[in-house]
Design a protein around this motif. Structure first.
Motif, short mmCIF file in Angstrom:
data_model
loop_
_atom_site.label_atom_id
_atom_site.label_comp_id
_atom_site.label_asym_id
_atom_site.label_seq_id
_atom_site.Cartn_x
_atom_site.Cartn_y
_atom_site.Cartn_z
N PHE A 1 -40.35 -21.11 -5.67
CA PHE A 1 -40.07 -19.78 -5.12
C PHE A 1 -39.04 -19.08 -6.00
O PHE A 1 -39.17 -17.91 -6.34
N SER B 1 -42.91 -18.88 -9.82
CA SER B 1 -44.24 -19.43 -10.08
C SER B 1 -45.05 -19.49 -8.79
O SER B 1 -46.27 -19.59 -8.82
N ARG B 2 -44.35 -19.45 -7.66
CA ARG B 2 -45.06 -19.36 -6.39
C ARG B 2 -44.66 -18.03 -5.75
O ARG B 2 -43.59 -17.91 -5.16
N PRO B 3 -45.49 -17.01 -5.91
CA PRO B 3 -45.12 -15.68 -5.41
C PRO B 3 -44.90 -15.71 -3.90
O PRO B 3 -45.64 -16.39 -3.18
N SER B 4 -43.90 -15.00 -3.44
CA SER B 4 -43.57 -15.00 -2.02
C SER B 4 -43.00 -13.64 -1.64
O SER B 4 -42.74 -12.82 -2.52
N THR B 5 -42.80 -13.42 -0.36
CA THR B 5 -42.17 -12.18 0.06
C THR B 5 -40.65 -12.39 0.14
O THR B 5 -39.92 -11.95 -0.74
N VAL B 6 -40.19 -13.08 1.17
CA VAL B 6 -38.74 -13.25 1.37
C VAL B 6 -38.16 -14.43 0.60
O VAL B 6 -37.01 -14.41 0.18
N PHE C 1 -37.63 -5.84 4.53
CA PHE C 1 -36.55 -6.74 4.92
C PHE C 1 -35.36 -6.62 3.98
O PHE C 1 -35.46 -6.02 2.91
N PHE D 1 -50.11 -13.09 -2.22
CA PHE D 1 -49.13 -14.09 -1.79
C PHE D 1 -49.74 -15.30 -1.10
O PHE D 1 -49.12 -15.94 -0.28
N SER E 1 -47.74 -18.36 -1.46
CA SER E 1 -46.54 -18.51 -0.65
C SER E 1 -46.70 -19.64 0.37
O SER E 1 -45.77 -20.38 0.63
#
Ligand SMILES: Cc1cc2nc3c(=O)[nH]c(=O)nc-3n(C[C@H](O)[C@H](O)[C@H](O)COP(=O)(O)OP(=O)(O)OC[C@H]3O[C@@H](n4cnc5c(N)ncnc54)[C@H](O)[C@@H]3O)c2cc1C
Lengths: 114, 452, 236
Positions: A76, A80-85, B402, C59, C62
């Motif tokens: 994260f 390399s691991r796309p995420s939001t928060v 957020f 995502f 994710s």
């Protein structure tokens, strides 16, 4: 059997045993340390008390193997691991802090509903 | 500061030793078991009680709370626009009582005797504490707004910033707004509870108008500030969704980012007049629903004023606040710097760079639980860690955003770690949509972390 | 993605997504063998490279891991699934045919953003990834997998999911390397009827008579991991 060989073997076995308990103990200490709880509890506002969640869009963390936790946080943080928060948040922690949180969550058994 | 802490520390060491002696005798809550009394069973107080029992089951924890059930302020603007009922934001204390062994006294705290370490309630109960934790939320200060100092004015123009029936009043007022009507919303100056909250509510109301088929109704925000938490994400969303024109004075964007904004010929469904453009309110006429601000006079069909905030009244009465109206604390332990053995958390305390939010109150409560456990055992408090993650909606319930922050103690002040804290300017639809899903997921998991 | 953005921004006045996600049960159209056969015939040809891009811009990583390999116990592994399987699940989410809980609700929301071409692209990408559990499943396979239980009318798992758990010719799930928790949860959902998007109602039927122990045993078998490292036995 040659006496000295037994001795060497015994010593080697003893050492191996010792170092294994040492590892187990440090892992346990890390899981139990208040500092690990201090860090890990900041996640609980979304991921549940001690990482327990029932039916949620968020990932339950209780019982997550430490390697999974560490890999996830690192990937994260480096994107390399796309995420939001999680991308921004993962960047906040040092390697040791990530390991401490991993040990904390790993100590709890998962529940069936997860 | 330092000397005071050391003094408490000694006092507590003796208390803890006594407590330890009685545990070894085998009684769960022996007469001398440490007793932590909590004022307020809201986000801060309830989280603290649960975690204190989790970390230290032998400690007796009692919450004094004036209401039998908790109505959560977080997410409560959804009641104003009818997306949620009051029952959806009402939470039972049963799990804290039955599952976690927290004691409850449902009564209003009226005072404290710091010498004898006793809390007194309106109903005549007296509770003796070893440590007192105070999380009473906020109170509202109308004194600086001409026209708003009478009870009648305050019953006509409500804030709805502390859950309760005011939310239903706002809901009724909104339903009564005529077609093409105007809502004036007045956010408070800093610091206040839930920094993105007034803007989220503005968006929710604008969307509510659209949903009822009203093309020209609008929300006008008259602001004593020039920016707010998540402003860069929120204003961009409004420009896309609500024909919102970006004020010239707003400084939050680069020139290239600004160039991507659409310009609309007339004011859209949301107008924001920041302080720099005369948004500061000077007078309100509650009967005629007019608001005078530096930029001029606005006639409204409904006014939602969120006045300046202070620490909860009981914290003021207990002498825990300083001139600012908020409570100064040692930011490592949340122990009051005015009265020893008393900790203040949540909206009421001054917590460095942490905002006044539910997530922050929850995070502070957990820090306080670990530190108070250490203090009761005669140990040094440990290095703290804090977090705040707040989600907000632009208005439409599939457009979320957020702010995410992690904090550490630096030179005695809670300080934000520097990293990107918002969605990027060029975020994708997926990010807005997922943020909205996570917002709703958060309402559940967060409530569980506090109350289940 | 451009196209999606525009559609999204233009849908201003349209009913909100959350409302759409709470579609009435009676409005949901379940598959029949005929409609599913038609849907498969109409499926666009997938482009794995386009799918990889979607995997990151939407995502998926994710939750499902950097390439869909499910690095966690809670979310399903997407690698190793057939094109038909992934395509159908995404269609099911989009049409609310699959919406068994708050976890799948997130997928319902995501799927609203997908065209059929996007779904086919994603399906092609996951099908292209290395299969999980490269050393194969543990031996010997449990008898429920190889012979089922005729007395309880349970067909062997392998009959539909493949002798190596690789999935069937059609839209059946590849079970090899499926995370244990997700497996158990899914079987419970089928057993209790919360999940019912199986075209031929096979899974719903075979899951019913299974005991908790049998489900846990099958989960261990298909998960392909040393369970000891996964679930420490500390008391809560
Ligand atoms: C519209 C809105 C939206 C929000 N959205 C979010 C959000 O999305 N995310 C987020 O993190 N935060 C949000 N918040 C903020 C959040 O609700 C507050 O920050 C949080 O509730 C603060 O917790 P607290 O413990 O300080 O106070 P509270 O939760 O208000 O608790 C105080 C408690 O003390 C009790 N009390 C007070 N005085 C006494 C007394 N004398 N005797 C006995 N009991 C007493 C009260 O009855 C109350 O139960 C929002 C707030 C609003 C208004």
């Amino acid at each position: 059997m040659n006496y000295s060989l037994t001795g060497i073997l015994g010593a080697a076995l003893g050492l191996a045993f010792l170092s294994q308990t040492a590892v187990a103990e440090t892992a346990n200490d890390l899981a139990q340390s208040p500092r690990s709880a201090m860090l890990a509890q900041t996640c609980a506002g979304c991921h549940g008390t001690q990482g327990y969640l029932q039916n949620s869009a968020f990932m339950p963390l209780a019982g997550m193997p430490t390697t999974q936790f560490v890999t996830a946080m690192k990937s994260f943080a480096n994107g390399s691991r796309p995420s939001t928060v999680m991308g921004p948040l993962a960047k906040a922690f040092s390697e040791d802090e990530i390991k401490a949180m991993a040990a904390y969550f790993a100590q709890f058994p998962k529940n069936e509903a997860q | 500061m330092d000397t005071m802490n050391r003094r408490n520390f000694l006092k507590l060491t003796t208390a803890a030793t006594a407590a330890a002696a009685s545990f070894s005798a085998g009684t769960a809550f022996a007469k001398d078991a440490a007793h932590v009394v909590v004022i307020g069973g809201g986000v801060g107080g309830a989280t603290f009680a649960k975690y204190m029992k989790m970390y230290s089951p032998e400690t007796k924890v009692t919450i004094v709370e004036k209401n039998k059930e908790y109505q959560r302020p977080y997410g409560s603007s959804e009641v104003v626009v009818g997306r949620l009922d009051m029952k959806d934001i009402t939470i039972s204390y049963d799990a804290l009582k039955n599952k976690h062994g927290v004691n409850f006294v449902f009564d209003t705290v009226t005072g404290v005797d710091y010498d004898t370490r006793e809390v007194k309630t309106a109903g005549g109960t007296t509770l003796k504490y070893d440590r007192l934790l105070v999380s009473p939320g906020v109170s509202f200060d109308y004194s600086q707004i001409p026209g708003m100092d009478s009870p009648e004015a305050q019953s006509k123009i409500v804030h709805g910033w502390d859950a309760g029936d005011q939310l239903l009043t706002l809901q009724k007022q909104l339903e009564a707004v005529p077609v093409d009507g105007t809502v004036v919303l007045i956010p408070p100056p800093n610091p206040y509870r839930c920094p993105p909250g007034p803007y989220e509510r503005s968006g929710l109301i604008a969307q509510w108008f659209i949903n009822r088929g009203d093309k020209n109704a609008k929300v006008i925000i008259l602001d004593p500030k020039n920016g707010f938490t998540v402003d860069v994400t929120m204003l961009q969303a409004w420009n896309r969704l609500y024909e919102f024109n970006l004020p010239e004075s707003f400084k939050g964007y680069t020139a290239e980012e600004r160039a991507t904004f659409k310009k609309y010929d007339k004011p859209g469904k949301i107008q924001w007049i920041p302080a720099a453009e005369g948004g500061r309110v000077v007078k309100i006429d509650a009967d005629n629903k007019t608001v005078e601000c530096e930029a001029g006079v606005f006639k409204a069909d409904m006014i939602n004023l969120i006045p300046p905030l202070k620490a909860g009244k009981i914290a003021l009465d207990m002498g825990l606040a300083d001139k600012s109206g908020w409570c100064p604390v040692d930011q490592k332990t949340f122990e009051s710097t005015i009265h020893p053995n008393v900790h203040v958390i949540g909206d009421a305390c001054i917590a460095g760079q942490m905002p006044k939010s539910g997530y922050a109150a929850n995070s502070q409560a957990k820090v306080a639980a670990l530190q108070i456990k250490a203090l009761l055992a005669g140990q040094e408090p440990i290095e703290p860690a804090y977090q705040n993650t707040c989600y907000a909606l632009a208005g439409r319930d599939d457009y979320g955003m957020f702010v995410a922050d992690f904090f550490r103690l630096k030179n005695g002040v809670i300080t934000r770690d520097e990293f990107a804290r918002y969605l990027p300017f060029n975020a994708s639809d997926a990010q807005y949509r997922l943020s909205a899903v996570y917002l709703h997921a958060w309402m559940n998991s967060f409530t569980q972390d506090i109350f289940s | 993605m451009k196209k999606i953005t525009l559609a999204f921004l233009l849908s201003l006045g349209s009913a909100s997504l959350a409302a759409a996600a709470e579609q009435n049960a009676q409005d949901i159209v379940h598959w029949t063998p005929t409609t599913w056969a038609e849907a498969q015939r109409d499926m666009p040809k997938g482009n794995a490279a386009a799918g990889e891009k979607l995997h990151s811009t939407l995502f998926c990583a994710s939750c499902h891991g950097a390439k869909g390999e499910s690095t966690t116990n809670n979310w399903p592994s997407l690698t190793g699934q057939s094109v038909a399987y992934t395509y159908k699940q995404l269609l099911d989410y989009k049409n609310h045919v699959r919406n068994e809980d708050d976890r799948s609700h997130l997928m319902v929301v995501v799927a609203q953003m997908l065209s059929k071409q996007d779904m086919a692209d994603l399906a092609a990408f996951y099908a292209d990834q290395p299969k999980p559990c490269p050393n194969g499943l543990p031996k010997p396979a449990p008898s429920l997998v190889t012979v089922g239980d005729p007395k309880r009318l349970i067909t062997p798992c392998a009959a539909c999911h493949g002798a190596n758990g690789q999935g069937g010719v059609n839209e059946t799930t590849a079970l090899r390397g499926m995370p244990r928790d997700y497996f158990i949860r899914t079987m419970n959902m089928f057993r209790e009827g919360h999940r019912n998007n199986d075209t031929f109602k096979g899974m719903s039927q075979f899951a019913k008579p299974l005991t908790d122990q049998e489900i846990a045993m099958l989960a261990d078998y298909y998960a392909c991991t040393e369970q000891s490292s996964l679930a420490p036995q500390a008391k809560r």
